[in-house]
Design an enzyme around this catalytic site. Structure first.
Site, short mmCIF file in Angstrom:
data_model
loop_
_atom_site.label_atom_id
_atom_site.label_comp_id
_atom_site.label_asym_id
_atom_site.label_seq_id
_atom_site.Cartn_x
_atom_site.Cartn_y
_atom_site.Cartn_z
N TYR A 1 -14.88 28.28 63.92
CA TYR A 1 -14.89 26.86 63.54
C TYR A 1 -13.62 26.52 62.76
O TYR A 1 -12.92 25.55 63.07
CB TYR A 1 -16.14 26.56 62.69
CG TYR A 1 -16.14 25.16 62.12
CD1 TYR A 1 -16.60 24.09 62.89
CD2 TYR A 1 -15.67 24.90 60.83
CE1 TYR A 1 -16.58 22.79 62.37
CE2 TYR A 1 -15.66 23.61 60.32
CZ TYR A 1 -16.11 22.57 61.09
OH TYR A 1 -16.09 21.29 60.58
N SER B 1 -10.81 18.93 59.41
CA SER B 1 -11.59 19.49 58.29
C SER B 1 -10.64 20.03 57.24
O SER B 1 -9.52 20.46 57.58
CB SER B 1 -12.47 20.63 58.82
OG SER B 1 -13.03 21.36 57.74
N1 NAP Z 1 -20.16 18.04 57.29
C1 NAP Z 1 -19.09 18.68 56.93
O1 NAP Z 1 -19.12 19.42 55.93
C2 NAP Z 1 -17.81 18.53 57.71
C3 NAP Z 1 -16.62 18.91 57.08
C4 NAP Z 1 -15.43 18.80 57.80
C5 NAP Z 1 -15.43 18.33 59.09
N2 NAP Z 1 -16.62 17.97 59.68
C6 NAP Z 1 -16.57 17.52 61.07
O2 NAP Z 1 -17.19 16.27 61.18
C7 NAP Z 1 -17.66 16.08 62.51
C8 NAP Z 1 -19.08 15.58 62.48
O3 NAP Z 1 -19.90 16.59 61.93
P1 NAP Z 1 -21.13 16.28 60.96
O4 NAP Z 1 -20.88 16.99 59.70
O5 NAP Z 1 -21.39 14.84 60.95
O6 NAP Z 1 -22.31 17.09 61.67
P2 NAP Z 1 -23.48 16.61 62.65
O7 NAP Z 1 -24.37 15.63 61.98
O8 NAP Z 1 -24.06 17.87 63.19
O9 NAP Z 1 -22.70 15.82 63.77
C9 NAP Z 1 -22.17 16.40 64.92
C10 NAP Z 1 -22.38 15.42 66.06
O10 NAP Z 1 -21.72 15.93 67.22
C11 NAP Z 1 -22.59 15.76 68.33
N3 NAP Z 1 -22.31 16.81 69.30
C12 NAP Z 1 -22.26 18.15 69.11
N4 NAP Z 1 -22.04 18.78 70.26
C13 NAP Z 1 -21.94 17.82 71.21
C14 NAP Z 1 -21.73 17.83 72.61
N5 NAP Z 1 -21.59 19.00 73.30
N6 NAP Z 1 -21.70 16.67 73.28
C15 NAP Z 1 -21.86 15.49 72.61
N7 NAP Z 1 -22.06 15.40 71.30
C16 NAP Z 1 -22.10 16.56 70.61
C17 NAP Z 1 -24.00 15.91 67.75
O11 NAP Z 1 -24.95 15.21 68.54
P3 NAP Z 1 -25.96 16.00 69.53
O12 NAP Z 1 -26.40 17.24 68.82
O13 NAP Z 1 -27.06 15.02 69.77
O14 NAP Z 1 -25.15 16.28 70.75
C18 NAP Z 1 -23.86 15.26 66.39
O15 NAP Z 1 -24.17 13.88 66.45
C19 NAP Z 1 -17.49 17.43 63.21
O16 NAP Z 1 -16.31 17.45 63.99
C20 NAP Z 1 -17.33 18.39 62.05
O17 NAP Z 1 -16.61 19.53 62.41
C21 NAP Z 1 -17.79 18.05 59.02
#
Ligand code: NAP
Length: 242
Positions: free
Chosen positions: A148, A135
C-alpha cells in the site's frame, strides 16, 4: 478550480474520504457521480443525497473501467472533474502465503485503475481537473502495509509528472494527501484512533479555495515538507523493533 457548478466523478465516493468529498461538493452546488463495488452502500448515499448519481463498478476489472468511461461519455459528456479516490489497503507481510495475490489486488486497484481512468477521462473535451488521492505514506512507508505504502509513493510520483504533462491540455492536477484518518480503510476499526474525515474535508476545501495543488492535513503537511533525514528518523520511530 472553481468549487461550484462542476460535474464530478468520485471513485469510491460512497464511503470514507470519497463520501466526505461528495457531501461537500454537493453542498457547494456541484453535480456528483459516485462509483464503487457495493450497490447497497451506493444506495444508502442516494437515499441521503437524492441528487447524487451512482454507478456500480469494480475498477479492478479493465472492462468495467472502459464501460464506466463509455457510460460517462454517453450520459455525462460535460463531466469536468475526475477524482481518483478509490483505494484498498492490505495489512500483509512478504512472508504471508497469500502475499502475491494480495499484492496484485493492491497494484491493480491503487495504481493500474487510476492511471487507466486518467488516460480515458482526459479524452473528454470538457475535462478541466484531475484530483488524485495519495497518502502521507507516499513519503515514508509503514511496513505493516508495505505494498500500500509503495503504491502511494508511485501514485504521488505519477501525479507530479501528470501535472506537468497535462499543462499543455490545460487540465489542472491536484493531489490530495491525507494522513491517517478515521475510515474503514484496511478493515473496520483499524483507523478508529485517527482524526475525523469531516475535519480533514474542512481543511481541504480551504486549501482548494487558496488554489493549492498539494492538499495536506496534520502530519501529511509535515511529511510533505520533511527533509530526507526527518523522513529516515520518522521511519525509524515508526518501526522501533526493526
Ligand atoms: N483513511 C486513511 O487513513 C487514508 C490515508 C491516506 C490516504 N487514504 C486514501 O483515501 C482513499 C479513500 O480511502 P478511505 O480511507 O476513504 O477508505 P474507504 O472508506 O475504504 O474507501 C475506499 C473506497 O474505494 C472503493 N473501492 C475500493 N476498491 C474498489 C474497486 N475495485 N472498484 C471500485 N471502488 C473501489 C470502496 O468502495 P467498495 O468497497 O464499495 O468498492 C470505498 O468506497 C484511498 O485511496 C486511500 O488509500 C486514506
Amino acid at each position: 478550480m472553481n468549487l461550484s457548478n462542476n460535474k464530478i466523478l468520485i471513485t469510491g465516493g460512497a464511503s470514507g474520504i470519497g463520501l466526505g468529498l461528495a457531501e461537500r461538493f454537493i453542498q457547494e452546488n456541484n453535480i456528483v457521480i459516485i462509483c464503487g463495488r457495493r450497490e447497497s452502500v451506493l444506495n444508502e448515499v442516494k437515499t441521503k443525497f437524492p441528487s447524487v448519481i451512482t454507478k456500480v463498478c469494480d475498477l479492478s476489472v479493465e472492462k468495467e473501467r472502459i464501460a464506466l468511461y463509455e457510460w460517462i461519455s454517453e450520459n455525462h459528456p460535460d463531466l469536468n472533474v475526475l477524482i481518483n479516490n478509490a483505494g484498498i489497503q492490505k495489512w500483509v507481510s512478504v512472508t504471508d502465503a497469500d502475499f502475491y495475490e494480495s499484492m496484485k489486488s493492491e497494484l491493480t486497484t491503487n495504481i493500474e485503475a487510476p492511471l487507466h481512468l486518467t488516460s480515458l477521462f482526459i479524452q473528454l473535451k470538457s475535462l478541466t481537473t484531475v484530483m488524485n488521492v495519495t497518502s502521507g505514506l507516499a513519503f515514508s512507508p509503514f511496513a505493516k502495509v508495505p505494498v500500500y505504502s509503495a503504491t502511494k509513493a508511485f501514485f504521488r510520483s505519477f501525479t507530479l509528472s501528470l501535472r506537468h504533462l497535462l499543462k499543455a491540455k490545460n487540465i489542472e492536477v491536484i493531489e490530495i494527501i491525507p494522513p491517517a484518518l478515521n475510515t474503514d480503510l484496511g478493515g473496520i476499526g483499524l483507523h478508529d484512533a485517527h482524526p475525523s474525515v469531516s475535519s480533514f474535508i474542512e481543511s481541504i476545501f480551504e486549501q482548494l479555495k487558496e488554489g493549492r495543488s498539494e492538499l495536506t492535513f496534520g502530519t501529511s503537511e509535515t511529511r510533505l515538507n520533511a527533509s530526507a533525514e526527518d523522513l529516515r528518523n520518522h521511519f525509524n520511530a515508526m518501526h522501533p523493533t526493526m
